[in-house]
Design a protein around this motif. Structure first.
Motif, PDB file in Angstrom:
ATOM      1  N   ARG A  77       0.856  -1.158  -0.117  1.00 19.65           N
ATOM      2  CA  ARG A  77       0.094  -0.141  -0.066  1.00 19.65           C
ATOM      3  C   ARG A  77       0.844   1.285   0.188  1.00 19.65           C
TER       4      ARG A  77
ATOM      5  N   PRO B 195       0.695   5.038  -2.174  1.00 17.55           N
ATOM      6  CA  PRO B 195       1.529   5.945  -0.810  1.00 17.55           C
ATOM      7  C   PRO B 195       0.517   5.597   0.482  1.00 17.55           C
ATOM      8  N   ASP B 196       0.488   5.534   1.455  1.00 18.69           N
ATOM      9  CA  ASP B 196      -0.457   5.321   2.341  1.00 18.69           C
ATOM     10  C   ASP B 196      -0.827   6.672   3.180  1.00 18.69           C
ATOM     11  N   ARG B 197      -0.474   7.659   2.911  1.00 18.62           N
ATOM     12  CA  ARG B 197      -0.862   9.029   3.537  1.00 18.62           C
ATOM     13  C   ARG B 197      -0.805   9.834   2.028  1.00 18.62           C
ATOM     14  N   PRO B 198      -1.467  11.271   2.477  1.00 15.94           N
ATOM     15  CA  PRO B 198      -0.754  12.318   1.416  1.00 15.94           C
ATOM     16  C   PRO B 198       0.702  12.817   0.954  1.00 15.94           C
ATOM     17  N   LEU B 199       1.211  12.608   0.016  1.00 18.75           N
ATOM     18  CA  LEU B 199       1.695  13.207  -0.629  1.00 18.75           C
ATOM     19  C   LEU B 199       2.325  14.436   0.170  1.00 18.75           C
TER      20      LEU B 199
ATOM     21  N   ALA C 287      -2.520  12.837  -7.606  1.00 18.10           N
ATOM     22  CA  ALA C 287      -3.726  12.762  -6.668  1.00 18.10           C
ATOM     23  C   ALA C 287      -4.637  11.305  -7.446  1.00 18.10           C
ATOM     24  N   GLU C 288      -4.858  12.005  -8.173  1.00 15.04           N
ATOM     25  CA  GLU C 288      -6.096  10.455  -8.589  1.00 15.04           C
ATOM     26  C   GLU C 288      -5.697   9.223  -8.755  1.00 15.04           C
TER      27      GLU C 288
ATOM     28  N   GLY D  67      -3.922   7.340  -5.470  1.00 12.36           N
ATOM     29  CA  GLY D  67      -5.267   7.124  -4.182  1.00 12.36           C
ATOM     30  C   GLY D  67      -4.961   8.269  -3.269  1.00 12.36           C
ATOM     31  N   GLN D  68      -3.911   9.300  -2.859  1.00 11.71           N
ATOM     32  CA  GLN D  68      -3.397  10.066  -2.372  1.00 11.71           C
ATOM     33  C   GLN D  68      -3.535  11.378  -2.422  1.00 11.71           C
ATOM     34  N   PRO D  69      -4.185  12.415  -1.681  1.00 11.92           N
ATOM     35  CA  PRO D  69      -4.237  13.882  -2.070  1.00 11.92           C
ATOM     36  C   PRO D  69      -2.148  14.083  -2.593  1.00 11.92           C
TER      37      PRO D  69
ATOM     38  N   HIS E  58       6.907   9.346   1.048  1.00  7.98           N
ATOM     39  CA  HIS E  58       5.762  10.874   0.610  1.00  7.98           C
ATOM     40  C   HIS E  58       5.892  12.243   0.983  1.00  7.98           C
TER      41      HIS E  58
END
Length: 331
Positions: free
Chosen positions: A30, A32-36, A60-61, A64-66, A92
């Motif tokens: 998984r 990224p698992d949080r926003p970049l 981001a789309e 899957g992370q902002p 990240h």
């Protein structure tokens, strides 16, 4: 009868590790698992910031992370660049890097608090913002060939503006001087576009400008673009030649903009990020929006880590040559 021994502590730990292995593998998958966090080492509203905000929604789309843009201006891009160099290499925290901090500053500044080759890994080149040689409307020339002939007849008399000493604009002037022997006198200004009033009045003969600044004035007939610092003509101005026509190696320095991560970032994370950033660059709608700003999408060959790394090496060689010609080389 053989009695089975109860598992000792090491055996228990091994068993627990085996049970946990699928969960760990799933967690590693998984990303990224949080926003970049995308660090832009210049202020909001500038060219890098504008292009980043055009690209990141699609990235981001895909990932899957902002993607959160963090503007960290200062010291010619060095402050934000150092911030990423010292960040955890977990994929990240990213740098939107460009010529100044990655290629030119380490050559001409006494101390740069990072080593571009040691502290970063390239991910994907995203954009190029070409520079153009712009002539004052008071100058009696209409082409690059006429300009060179006019300057050669007046050695050391024509003043040429740039966005400042040591910028890629300045270095392109030095490359043009070396290739043609025309002896343009460099006049540094505080930023790209600051020379425009002097160009319009005729106080300045020419300037090396970002195409984003010069294109509207060229189209309005107020200034004249004579050549582009690219290996080939500009797509939006195909009639304007490259500086390569005047003998400038590679057509000159191009302001490049790309994604880098701290050294030590695992290759599988770099591959995921490359796919996330390079994917949207194939979208014709994004290409049109980028070209409206005067910039270009990176060539497909430079959108890979290897292609971006090759471009960085090429730009470093050409920048060193130009900085030496300008008497700026310190390292």
């Amino acid at each position: 009868m053989i009695r089975r021994q109860r598992p000792g502590p090491l055996t228990r730990r091994a068993a627990l590790a085996l049970l946990a292995a699928p969960a760990i593998a799933g967690a590693e998958a998984r990303f990224p698992d949080r926003p970049l966090r995308l660090v832009v080492p210049f202020g909001a509203g500038g060219n890098l910031d504008t292009l980043a905000r055009l690209l990141t929604p699609a990235v981001a789309e895909r990932l899957g992370q902002p993607v959160v843009i963090e503007n960290r201006p200062g010291a010619g891009g060095n402050l934000g660049t150092e911030l990423v160099a010292r960040a955890q290499p977990d994929g990240h925290t990213l740098l939107l890097g460009s010529n100044g901090a990655l290629v030119i500053n380490p050559l001409i500044m006494e101390r740069v608090p990072y080593d571009p080759a040691r502290d970063f890994l390239p991910v994907c080149l995203c954009f190029r913002t070409p520079q153009v040689l712009v002539a004052s409307p008071k100058l009696p020339v209409r082409s690059l060939e006429e300009f060179i002939a006019h300057a050669k007849a007046r050695p050391g008399q024509l003043q040429c503006g740039s966005a400042g000493t040591g910028t890629s604009n300045h270095l392109n002037i030095e490359l043009l001087n070396a290739a043609t022997g025309i002896g343009l006198v460099h006049v540094p200004y505080r930023s790209s576009g600051a020379a425009t009033p002097d160009l319009l009045s005729g106080a300045l003969a020419c300037s090396m400008e970002q195409v984003t600044t010069a294109l509207p004035l060229h189209r309005d007939g107020q200034l004249r673009i004579l050549a582009a610092a690219l290996p080939q003509p500009l797509p939006m101005l195909p009639e304007v030649p490259s500086l390569a026509a005047a003998g400038v190696p590679g057509g000159g320095l191009v302001s490049f903009i790309g994604i880098l991560v701290p050294a030590g970032t695992p290759s599988r994370l770099i591959a995921a990020l490359q796919a996330g950033f390079a994917g949207p660059l194939a979208d014709p709608a994004l290409q049109a929006r980028v070209e409206e700003t005067g910039s270009l999408l990176a060539d497909p060959a430079t959108r890979s880590p290897e292609g971006f790394a090759a471009l960085l090496r090429q730009e470093a060689v050409l920048s060193r040559q130009a900085a030496g010609q300008a008497g700026l080389l310190l390292h």
